[in-house]
Design a protein around this motif. Structure first.
Motif, PDB file in Angstrom:
ATOM      1  N   PHE A 306      31.716  81.491  55.180  1.00  0.00           N
ATOM      2  CA  PHE A 306      31.794  82.354  56.413  1.00  0.00           C
ATOM      3  C   PHE A 306      31.109  81.749  57.666  1.00  0.00           C
ATOM      4  N   HIS A 307      32.092  81.522  58.812  1.00  0.00           N
ATOM      5  CA  HIS A 307      31.596  81.223  59.780  1.00  0.00           C
ATOM      6  C   HIS A 307      32.564  81.435  61.002  1.00  0.00           C
ATOM      7  N   TYR A 308      32.152  81.421  62.400  1.00  0.00           N
ATOM      8  CA  TYR A 308      33.203  81.653  63.242  1.00  0.00           C
ATOM      9  C   TYR A 308      33.899  80.206  63.338  1.00  0.00           C
ATOM     10  N   MET A 322      35.722  84.003  59.973  1.00  0.00           N
ATOM     11  CA  MET A 322      36.507  83.724  58.880  1.00  0.00           C
ATOM     12  C   MET A 322      35.902  83.167  57.634  1.00  0.00           C
ATOM     13  N   PHE A 323      36.282  82.880  56.657  1.00  0.00           N
ATOM     14  CA  PHE A 323      35.942  82.060  55.491  1.00  0.00           C
ATOM     15  C   PHE A 323      36.856  80.862  55.993  1.00  0.00           C
ATOM     16  N   ILE A 347      39.923  90.312  58.534  1.00  0.00           N
ATOM     17  CA  ILE A 347      40.014  91.627  57.561  1.00  0.00           C
ATOM     18  C   ILE A 347      39.638  91.189  56.263  1.00  0.00           C
ATOM     19  N   VAL A 348      40.495  90.422  55.704  1.00  0.00           N
ATOM     20  CA  VAL A 348      40.235  89.948  54.278  1.00  0.00           C
ATOM     21  C   VAL A 348      38.910  89.392  54.115  1.00  0.00           C
ATOM     22  N   THR A 349      38.687  88.414  55.052  1.00  0.00           N
ATOM     23  CA  THR A 349      37.231  87.859  55.116  1.00  0.00           C
ATOM     24  C   THR A 349      36.175  88.840  54.673  1.00  0.00           C
ATOM     25  N   GLN A 350      36.241  89.999  55.793  1.00  0.00           N
ATOM     26  CA  GLN A 350      34.944  91.164  55.519  1.00  0.00           C
ATOM     27  C   GLN A 350      35.406  91.808  54.433  1.00  0.00           C
TER      28      GLN A 350
END
Ligand SMILES: *Cc1c(COP(=O)(O)O)cnc(C)c1O
Length: 456
Positions: A306-308, A322-323, A347-350
């Protein structure tokens, strides 16, 4: 035999899309402007996308958004798509589970992508835009946007990932049949393309590269907007029509899914089938499991971090939480072109971070092996992308059988594979590999973006 296909009458086609952002327990982190590192505004996005799409992208308050009547009328040419009980597949694998699939392959272009191409083209037309541009990997999105642009009288320019341009000449022909201009990417027609080709003349292209080129064209051309077929929130919003229909159709079947599965590129077909059901996990105490099936060769959830990160290779897009495998990640040339993207939608990342979504990665050979079982049992040749959902479904059904559990499994058949027959040819000839990437390569790529992109 009991009912095989469940179809909604026209008046039952949903009139609103579902915006899960409004209901999420934890909202995604904001998308950031790459220069200022401040949250992007609608005005920032509206330079690139239509204004309406830009507003939808950042809308975290309205759970329901009206489908324009013009778009709903066009949906009627293929919706509702059938919900099908996969009796054949159940028998072929000998499971006690009930397996259903939502057949998005019946759209005129052969995949779910048209569900978002139609509204995106419609909004551009309404706002006085004359030209749209985009990228395409496997060709599915480019095909959908080419057709949607034609329906609304817009010109379309499609940057097609070079490897796909060569592997999938028919998809290129289809886009040209709809009247679009198709350019192999990286190309010499943009600064981003020239820079990439200067560094590596043999660059085979990637979605990240093609996005850079299309965004550059949109930013430099008046009355031209860019349109994206995956990853972003407004795209997933449009795809919610899949799950909203499926919800009604499952009711017709008298069942409710214990497990919902979709293949995962940027997240639009997965979110489309999953989110309408997930709202009942949030609100009504349902315990449905949601599984995103990604390729072993592009494992952003199972091996990414997970990172920008940028959505594209040249770094033109906003920074997305995002992942990711790093925007310079180059996946092996697997045939599920729509799944060769370095990052996952925010969204799915979260939802993965919060434990609402599970992810599995699947080797290419297993996906084709299971795709063939499905084709023989149900008669439909699945898109290589959709084979990932099928393989994940079969894994789950077998796991249930082993535990003596009988579950209801719903998966999304995102597209058919009739234009991917070259891939099946190679599989049958024994010429495909899994395309697994080394952990060291992934680690190095992620370290690079962490060094490059620092958010305080
Ligand atoms: C584009 C595509 C995908 C992957 O994109 P998502 O946004 O993750 O849905 C999957 N299946 C098919 C058939 C596609 O065309």
């Amino acid at each position: 035999m009991a009912t095989k296909r469940f179809i909604l009458p026209e008046e039952e086609i949903p009139r609103q899309w579902y915006n899960i952002q409004a209901d999420m327990p934890n909202k995604p982190l904001p998308m950031l402007h790459p220069a200022t590192k401040q949250p992007v505004t609608v005005d920032d996005l509206a330079h690139i996308f239509s204004r309406e799409a830009s507003e939808q992208e950042l809308n975290q308050t309205d759970a329901w958004i009206d489908i324009p009547e013009e778009v709903r009328d066009l949906y009627k040419s293929y919706r509702s798509t059938p919900l099908v009980r996969a009796y054949g597949l159940e028998e072929a694998i000998g499971t006690k589970c009930h397996i259903y699939f939502k057949n998005e392959s019946v759209s005129p272009v052969g995949s779910h992508k048209l569900n978002s191409a139609l509204p995106q083209a419609y909004y551009c037309k309404k706002e006085g835009i004359t030209n749209v541009t985009t990228e395409t990997g496997a060709g599915q999105w480019g095909t959908a946007l080419s057709y949607a642009a034609k329906v609304f009288g817009l010109e379309a320019a499609v940057y097609m990932v070079k490897i796909s341009y060569e592997q999938k000449p028919y998809r290129r022909s289809i886009m040209q049949t709809y009247g679009a201009q198709v350019i192999a990417s990286p190309s010499m027609s943009t600064r981003a393309g020239k820079d990439i080709l200067t560094k590596d003349p043999n660059h085979q292209g990637s979605l990240g590269t093609a996005i850079s080129e299309a965004v550059e064209l949109a930013m430099n051309t008046p009355n031209c907007r860019y349109s994206l077929g995956s990853v972003l929130n407004h795209v997933t919003l449009h795809q919610s029509i899949i799950g909203l229909e499926a919800e009604k159709q499952m009711k017709m079947a008298g069942e409710y899914p214990d497990i919902v599965i979709g293949c995962f590129g940027g997240g639009s077909n997965f979110g489309g089938i999953a989110f309408p059901f997930m709202r009942h996990n949030f609100k009504d105490g349902k315990k449905t499991r949601f599984i995103a099936a990604e390729p072993l060769s592009c494992p952003k959830f199972t091996k990414g971090e997970f990172h920008y990160d940028f959505g594209d290779e040249a770094g033109f897009t906003p920074l997305i939480p995002m992942f990711t495998l790093g925007h310079n990640f180059r996946p092996a040339n697997i045939h599920a072109g729509g799944l060769r993207y370095h990052g996952a939608g925010m969204i799915v990342t979260q939802l993965v971070k919060d434990g609402y979504v599970e992810a599995v990665d699947i080797p290419q050979l297993e996906t084709f092996e299971k795709g063939l079982i499905f084709a023989k049992a149900e008669g439909i040749i699945p898109a290589p992308e959709s084979c990932h959902a099928i393989a994940a479904t079969i894994r789950e059904a077998k796991a249930c059988d082993a535990k003596g559990e009988q579950k209801v499994i719903l998966f999304n058949l995102s597209g058919h594979g009739l234009i991917d027959i070259a891939a099946y040819d190679q599989y049958l000839a024994g010429n495909l590999v899994n395309g697994e990437v080394s952990d060291d390569y992934i680690k190095a790529n992620i370290a690079e973006i962490k060094e490059q992109i620092k958010i305080d």
